[in-house]
Design an enzyme around this catalytic site. Structure first.
Site, PDB file in Angstrom:
ATOM      1  N   TRP A 228       0.245   4.911 -12.048  1.00  0.00           N
ATOM      2  CA  TRP A 228      -0.491   6.031 -12.014  1.00  0.00           C
ATOM      3  C   TRP A 228      -0.871   6.423 -13.464  1.00  0.00           C
ATOM      4  CZ3 TRP A 228      -2.898   6.833  -7.426  1.00  0.00           C
ATOM      5  CH2 TRP A 228      -3.410   7.887  -7.095  1.00  0.00           C
TER       6      TRP A 228
ATOM      7  N   HIS B  77       6.519   1.417  -3.099  1.00  0.00           N
ATOM      8  CA  HIS B  77       7.336   2.710  -2.801  1.00  0.00           C
ATOM      9  C   HIS B  77       7.033   3.519  -1.521  1.00  0.00           C
ATOM     10  CE1 HIS B  77       3.932   4.683  -4.869  1.00  0.00           C
ATOM     11  NE2 HIS B  77       4.559   5.839  -4.485  1.00  0.00           N
TER      12      HIS B  77
ATOM     13  N   ASP C 266       7.049   7.472  -0.334  1.00  0.00           N
ATOM     14  CA  ASP C 266       6.995   8.897  -0.553  1.00  0.00           C
ATOM     15  C   ASP C 266       7.635   9.654   0.567  1.00  0.00           C
ATOM     16  OD1 ASP C 266       5.184   8.577  -2.606  1.00  0.00           O
ATOM     17  OD2 ASP C 266       3.516   9.455  -1.771  1.00  0.00           O
TER      18      ASP C 266
ATOM     19  N   HIS D 217       8.243  15.239  -2.211  1.00  0.00           N
ATOM     20  CA  HIS D 217       6.913  14.890  -3.021  1.00  0.00           C
ATOM     21  C   HIS D 217       5.991  15.962  -3.178  1.00  0.00           C
ATOM     22  CE1 HIS D 217       4.404  12.528  -5.474  1.00  0.00           C
ATOM     23  NE2 HIS D 217       3.619  11.813  -4.712  1.00  0.00           N
TER      24      HIS D 217
ATOM     25  N   HIS E  71      -2.146  14.157   1.171  1.00  0.00           N
ATOM     26  CA  HIS E  71      -0.637  13.727   1.116  1.00  0.00           C
ATOM     27  C   HIS E  71      -0.027  14.969   1.970  1.00  0.00           C
ATOM     28  CE1 HIS E  71      -0.660  10.694  -2.244  1.00  0.00           C
ATOM     29  NE2 HIS E  71       0.518  10.591  -1.873  1.00  0.00           N
TER      30      HIS E  71
HETATM   31 ZN   LIG Z   1       4.059   8.047  -4.143  1.00  0.00          ZN
END
Ligand SMILES: [Zn+2]
Length: 211
Positions: free
Chosen positions: A17, A51, A53, A57, A162
């Site tokens: 990222w 991965h 989350d 997070h 998110h």
């Molecule tokens: Zn992530």
């Protein structure tokens, strides 16, 4: 039984990222240096490669990755192709034929080709969920969502999408490679490392076809 490994390899040359540290592998001991064993040391963020989350997070009091429900991380999953979609909006999702009652949905988009075409290069021009796409999934009771890039959320919708998903307890599986996965029903097995309180963790994710 056919197993599709949808995890991407972890290496120093992989894309990470923007603004986050590259993967670094060093050696504590090394047979090539005359030591009795090789022991490597791996440094990377928990949001590297394939991965999961966890709610922590994006939520201070949210559960960590060790608190995620294993029964959600293992079970029936639908691979949905969205190869021409520029973004996963609510409208786009409505037209993809996602089965009613789907619990785990993995989206294969044009992103999957990026893993082989430009494996070391991060791009913001990937396909991800918009905030209304995220809400669409929450409204339909989806429990786990996977997207074939380093975020399930589109670059312009990172935080809201998110927060909508993690706030609803949806588990996010990011950084999967679905380039070999035909649309349809599979069994997903995805087990993130049990990092105490972790905001995410790398996982080996596989799709099992047949019985
Ligand atoms: Zn992530």
């Amino acid at each position: 039984m056919l197993i599709h490994d949808i995890s991407i390899p972890i290496s120093e040359s992989m894309a990470v990222w923007r603004g986050q540290p590259a993967v670094a592998v060093t050696y504590v001991r090394r047979l090539a240096d005359g030591d009795h064993a090789t022991v490597s040391h791996l440094a990377m963020t928990v949001h590297t490669g394939t991965h999961v989350d966890a709610p922590s997070h994006h939520y201070v009091d949210g559960p960590g990755v060790d608190g995620l429900d294993l029964t959600t991380l293992v079970g029936p999953a639908d691979v949905i192709h969205a190869m021409s979609a520029p973004a996963l909006t609510g409208d786009v999702l409505s037209g993809l034929g996602i089965p009613n009652g789907a619990e785990r949905v993995l989206f294969r988009t044009r992103n999957s080709a990026l893993w082989s075409r430009s494996p070391g290069e991060f791009t913001t021009n990937y396909v991800g969920l918009t905030d209304d796409g995220a809400r669409w999934l929450v409204d339909r009771g989806v429990e786990l969502v996977g997207v074939d890039y380093l975020s399930v959320a589109a670059w312009d919708h990172l935080v809201p999408a998110h927060r909508i998903l993690l706030g609803a307890g949806v588990i996010l599986l990011e950084g999967i490679d679905l380039s070999g996965a035909a649309p349809g029903a599979y069994q997903l097995v995805c087990l993130p490392l049990k990092m105490a309180g972790g905001d995410g963790a790398p996982a080996r994710a596989i799709l099992i076809e047949g019985d």
